[in-house]
Design a protein around this motif. Sequence first.
Motif, PDB file in Angstrom:
ATOM      1  N   ARG A 252      -7.609  41.640  10.045  1.00  0.00           N
ATOM      2  CA  ARG A 252      -6.555  42.576  10.069  1.00  0.00           C
ATOM      3  C   ARG A 252      -5.220  41.677   9.977  1.00  0.00           C
ATOM      4  N   THR A 253      -4.420  42.275   9.108  1.00  0.00           N
ATOM      5  CA  THR A 253      -3.182  41.502   8.816  1.00  0.00           C
ATOM      6  C   THR A 253      -2.382  42.904   8.010  1.00  0.00           C
ATOM      7  N   ASP A 254      -1.165  42.486   7.353  1.00  0.00           N
ATOM      8  CA  ASP A 254      -0.415  43.343   6.484  1.00  0.00           C
ATOM      9  C   ASP A 254      -1.100  43.630   5.176  1.00  0.00           C
ATOM     10  N   ALA A 255      -0.888  44.826   4.769  1.00  0.00           N
ATOM     11  CA  ALA A 255      -1.758  45.518   3.391  1.00  0.00           C
ATOM     12  C   ALA A 255      -1.700  44.482   2.400  1.00  0.00           C
ATOM     13  N   ALA A 256      -0.463  43.633   2.249  1.00  0.00           N
ATOM     14  CA  ALA A 256      -0.370  42.914   0.913  1.00  0.00           C
ATOM     15  C   ALA A 256      -1.263  41.670   1.072  1.00  0.00           C
ATOM     16  N   LEU A 257      -1.265  41.086   2.290  1.00  0.00           N
ATOM     17  CA  LEU A 257      -2.016  39.777   2.501  1.00  0.00           C
ATOM     18  C   LEU A 257      -3.621  40.311   2.587  1.00  0.00           C
ATOM     19  N   ALA A 258      -3.562  41.456   3.148  1.00  0.00           N
ATOM     20  CA  ALA A 258      -5.379  42.001   3.234  1.00  0.00           C
ATOM     21  C   ALA A 258      -5.937  41.868   2.011  1.00  0.00           C
ATOM     22  N   ALA A 259      -5.072  42.588   0.966  1.00  0.00           N
ATOM     23  CA  ALA A 259      -5.649  42.855  -0.437  1.00  0.00           C
ATOM     24  C   ALA A 259      -5.595  41.151  -1.100  1.00  0.00           C
ATOM     25  N   GLN A 260      -4.645  40.239  -0.679  1.00  0.00           N
ATOM     26  CA  GLN A 260      -4.996  38.925  -1.209  1.00  0.00           C
ATOM     27  C   GLN A 260      -6.481  38.318  -0.568  1.00  0.00           C
ATOM     28  N   LEU A 261      -6.693  38.575   0.503  1.00  0.00           N
ATOM     29  CA  LEU A 261      -7.713  37.952   1.363  1.00  0.00           C
ATOM     30  C   LEU A 261      -9.096  38.678   0.769  1.00  0.00           C
ATOM     31  N   ALA A 262      -8.883  39.990   0.441  1.00  0.00           N
ATOM     32  CA  ALA A 262      -9.899  40.769   0.075  1.00  0.00           C
ATOM     33  C   ALA A 262     -10.316  40.058  -1.433  1.00  0.00           C
ATOM     34  N   ALA A 263      -9.579  39.931  -2.211  1.00  0.00           N
ATOM     35  CA  ALA A 263      -9.733  39.701  -3.604  1.00  0.00           C
ATOM     36  C   ALA A 263     -10.490  38.069  -3.256  1.00  0.00           C
ATOM     37  N   ALA A 264     -10.217  37.369  -2.787  1.00  0.00           N
ATOM     38  CA  ALA A 264     -10.843  35.901  -2.565  1.00  0.00           C
ATOM     39  C   ALA A 264     -12.224  36.235  -1.896  1.00  0.00           C
TER      40      ALA A 264
END
Length: 483
Positions: free
Chosen positions: A327-339
Amino acid sequence: MPIAGNRSTSPKELATLLAAADSLAGPRYIGLAGRIRELVSTGLLPVGSRLPAERELAAAVGVSRVTVSSAYRLLREQGYASTRHGSGTVTGLPPARDSSWGPPSTDPAVLDLAHAAPEAAPQLAAAYEQALTALPAFATGHGYAASGLPELRAAVADRFTARGLPTEPDQVVITAGTGDATAVVLETLLQPGDRVLVEHPTYPGAVTMVAAHGGRCVPAALDAADPDALVGAAHVVARQSSPRLAFLMPDFSNPSGARVSASGRRRLAATLWQQGVLAVVDEVTAELHLDGDALPPFAAGLPDAATITVGGLSKAVWGGLRIGWLRTDAALAAQLAAALGRRQLTVGILDQLAAALLVRSLDEVLAERRATLRERRDVLVAELTRALPDWSVPTPDGGLSLWCRLPAGLSSAALAAAAGPEGLLLAEGRAFGTGHAFDDHLRLPFSRPPAELRAAVAVLARLDAAVRSRPAGRPPLPPSTVV
């Protein structure tokens, strides 16, 4: 207390820490080097500290300059110091070694106290039965759920919100366990050579993962008797070592069971944020409080981008349910989800459906789990106190294990080696450090039934005197996984 201030360590400061140890045994330069190595390994002397000049330390400690020179040379050879032009001798850490131990045993004849892994919660089977009834609605599709099923992400987000950390589903990414969540953070954000601040002692899996991604752990001393002292230790390490990330377990840290107070975690979070250090907070045991009440999440009150919180159901529900999250902010979460998506297209749909039901009913699950663990903790503490009265056995307020200090002359490495042939699996204390620290400690989980705990203590009591009478030895740790 750890050294504070700038990178230079004064002779008086270092002499004070050295005086806290027993008198130097054997060749004095070996004893001096060993004590400095211990201070660096435990984080009491931060990595990157400039050691005093040889002549000045010799005068402060009351030894010859040759003794200090030889000790510094030995530290350089062992990787705990280096000489930098214009900077003198500076503390460091050798490359991380594999500090793991054998995998969890499936042999019913083995008493496994190496792994803090309770049996499945009673609610697990019913959750899977309900998930099976919901599965046909998903079976007509492709079966992939990037970032996780919306139902599960919403359930996790609502759980964070109820705990005092407002969260939207797009701030949550579902992973294959808590370790998987930590791994995707490290592989995405860590560059070779980056430093990662870790509590010391710490979870061995974090040290292994940092090393696997080219990072270096820098320890900040964590004292279970005064967990809030971590705030000052982390401040010093952050200033001196400029870590990219910090890996923390503020709630019932593994292995020490230490819990940072509400005010302490606010100060620690602010310190890391001010120093530009991204905190990776492992909450896998955060809701396993056995005494007292829940505390606010570490990330509460901070900008969402300041913290990545990882968690999962392995301790609350079952290790075989490989569901975790970050759980983090939405933008960083999207980056981690892509990875994460580049590595694995999805986590199992059936597991996620069961997990969504379990997260929604987690209060009921946790009430039973806490009652069970509380009973087992009290049994283990009572048995150790009775059978091994010279062991120091603190009673943690939560978590899954005891962090026992062993009496002088008893090595946890030797104890673990002797216990194996007796059918008792142990994890030696050194596994939880970044160097050679904690051979005088032993982590004992109370996650097994009382009968197994009593049997394990009976084996420990038989081995205690025998191991202490043997010559000191430090057998190597076998490579494997840890929990």
